[in-house]
Design a protein around this motif. Sequence first.
Motif, short mmCIF file in Angstrom:
data_model
loop_
_atom_site.label_atom_id
_atom_site.label_comp_id
_atom_site.label_asym_id
_atom_site.label_seq_id
_atom_site.Cartn_x
_atom_site.Cartn_y
_atom_site.Cartn_z
N THR A 56 3.45 4.71 -9.82
CA THR A 56 2.18 5.23 -9.32
C THR A 56 0.96 4.75 -10.09
OG1 THR A 56 2.40 7.22 -10.70
CG2 THR A 56 3.29 7.34 -8.46
N GLY A 57 1.14 4.11 -11.23
CA GLY A 57 0.02 3.80 -12.12
C GLY A 57 -1.01 2.84 -11.54
N GLY A 58 -0.61 2.01 -10.57
CA GLY A 58 -1.55 1.03 -10.03
C GLY A 58 -2.40 1.54 -8.89
N VAL A 59 -2.06 2.71 -8.33
CA VAL A 59 -2.78 3.23 -7.18
C VAL A 59 -4.10 3.87 -7.62
CG1 VAL A 59 -2.69 4.87 -5.25
CG2 VAL A 59 -0.63 3.61 -5.92
N GLU A 60 -5.17 3.57 -6.88
CA GLU A 60 -6.48 4.13 -7.17
C GLU A 60 -6.98 4.90 -5.95
OE1 GLU A 60 -9.08 1.44 -9.68
OE2 GLU A 60 -7.80 -0.05 -8.71
N SER A 61 -8.27 5.23 -5.93
CA SER A 61 -8.84 5.92 -4.79
C SER A 61 -8.68 5.06 -3.54
CB SER A 61 -10.32 6.21 -5.02
OG SER A 61 -11.07 5.01 -4.96
N TRP A 62 -8.71 5.70 -2.38
CA TRP A 62 -8.51 4.93 -1.14
C TRP A 62 -9.58 3.85 -0.98
CZ3 TRP A 62 -12.25 4.83 2.58
CH2 TRP A 62 -13.16 5.90 2.64
N ARG A 63 -10.80 4.15 -1.38
CA ARG A 63 -11.86 3.15 -1.29
C ARG A 63 -11.60 1.99 -2.25
NH1 ARG A 63 -14.21 0.56 1.94
NH2 ARG A 63 -14.77 2.49 3.03
N ALA A 64 -11.18 2.28 -3.49
CA ALA A 64 -10.91 1.22 -4.45
C ALA A 64 -9.76 0.34 -3.99
CB ALA A 64 -10.62 1.83 -5.83
N CYS A 65 -8.72 0.96 -3.40
CA CYS A 65 -7.59 0.18 -2.89
C CYS A 65 -8.03 -0.77 -1.78
CB CYS A 65 -6.49 1.11 -2.39
SG CYS A 65 -5.59 1.99 -3.69
N LEU A 66 -8.85 -0.27 -0.86
CA LEU A 66 -9.33 -1.12 0.23
C LEU A 66 -10.24 -2.23 -0.29
CD1 LEU A 66 -10.06 1.53 3.01
CD2 LEU A 66 -8.29 -0.24 3.05
N ASP A 67 -11.08 -1.92 -1.28
CA ASP A 67 -11.93 -2.95 -1.87
C ASP A 67 -11.09 -4.03 -2.54
OD1 ASP A 67 -14.19 -1.65 -0.99
OD2 ASP A 67 -14.67 -0.73 -2.93
N LEU A 68 -10.04 -3.62 -3.24
CA LEU A 68 -9.14 -4.57 -3.88
C LEU A 68 -8.51 -5.49 -2.84
CD1 LEU A 68 -7.61 -5.40 -6.55
CD2 LEU A 68 -5.83 -3.81 -5.81
N ALA A 69 -8.03 -4.88 -1.74
CA ALA A 69 -7.40 -5.67 -0.67
C ALA A 69 -8.37 -6.66 -0.05
CB ALA A 69 -6.83 -4.72 0.39
N GLU A 70 -9.59 -6.22 0.18
CA GLU A 70 -10.59 -7.13 0.75
C GLU A 70 -10.89 -8.28 -0.19
OE1 GLU A 70 -11.77 -7.24 3.72
OE2 GLU A 70 -10.86 -5.39 4.43
N GLY A 71 -10.89 -8.00 -1.49
CA GLY A 71 -11.14 -9.05 -2.47
C GLY A 71 -10.03 -10.08 -2.51
N TRP A 72 -8.79 -9.62 -2.40
CA TRP A 72 -7.65 -10.53 -2.41
C TRP A 72 -7.47 -11.22 -1.05
CZ3 TRP A 72 -3.82 -6.83 -5.35
CH2 TRP A 72 -3.98 -7.03 -6.73
N GLY A 73 -7.85 -10.54 0.00
CA GLY A 73 -7.70 -11.09 1.34
C GLY A 73 -6.38 -10.69 1.98
N TRP A 74 -6.30 -10.92 3.29
CA TRP A 74 -5.14 -10.51 4.07
C TRP A 74 -4.35 -11.73 4.51
CZ3 TRP A 74 -4.55 -5.27 4.43
CH2 TRP A 74 -5.65 -4.50 4.10
N ARG A 75 -3.06 -11.55 4.63
CA ARG A 75 -2.22 -12.62 5.15
C ARG A 75 -2.54 -12.88 6.63
NH1 ARG A 75 1.87 -13.42 1.36
NH2 ARG A 75 2.28 -11.59 0.02
#
Length: 338
Positions: A318-337
Amino acid sequence: METARRGFLTAGTWCADHNKLVERWPEEDMVVEILSEGVEGGGSACNFGIDIRRLDPAMPVDTIGVVGDDADGAVLRAQAEAAGIGVAGLHVVPGGRTNFTDAYSVRSSGRRTHLFHQGTSALLSPEHFDFAGSSARILHLGLPGIHEKMDGPWGGEANGWLHVLKAARRAGLQTNLELLQIAPARLRAIVEPCLRALDLLVINDFEVGAITGTATTCNGATDVEACQRAGARVMEQGSMQVLAIHFPLGALAFERDGTVTHRPSVSVPQAAVMGANGAGDAFAAGFVYGLHESWPVSESLSLAHASAAASLRDVGTTGGVESWRACLDLAEGWGWRH
């Protein structure tokens, strides 16, 4: 989704993960060095509950489970309380040995291998479940196959899981069941009777193949078309309003009106991956959180992938999970397959 109730009740598996990071997985009779180790909470009830609280610290979460009064049990209780999870239903067995898992994560591949001891999880039964005072909206229950009493017949039902799911529905909760990658025939025997007592189901490609008796992977790769056929079959067998099937490259979501949504996963840099332990729980937490908040299924899938991607950054569950907004921002930064 119903609005009179709010929050989650996580129930079932609480185990202590003895996390160990190794460079590679050894062949039998060979030796490999443990690079790091630690003990933290694991199991579906623990991981999902903590992930929800990390995604949204204001979301109410309570739990039901069984632990021992040993050092591992103390770790689990302390982590639950630190996360703000209600632990009145976390029963402590004097002299009991808490369920524990030796969880090995391979740094070079991100893959994981679990060796577990059932311990006090064998004692969990429908008698531990009291829904009368719960105001939660969704019950997240797991894991069939590693709880001796729950896995057997109970109260005229095929197994204790079905007994609990039906009781939860009568009490006004919506139900979700989390699975574990055990022998396919055994998984199917336990889960198939439960499908008619579920409102939600979040599983992976292996699990949907197991409970339908079909091949959904080939040489470690997901057969997406086979998953789509298997998912349609599960929807026919069950009462779920939404079924999600996740796999490394994406996920499928099936709705009762026949809509099927395919969403690719996050393009996570390999250098950022510490381990996959807990990623499935993070996916489930993100997806079900979105549904709880009345997000469209497509947006709930996006958060599910983002939560799972964030989880990969930590060797623990569980240590890598953050707020839902932070998770979405991280995903947008990395990009989607694609």
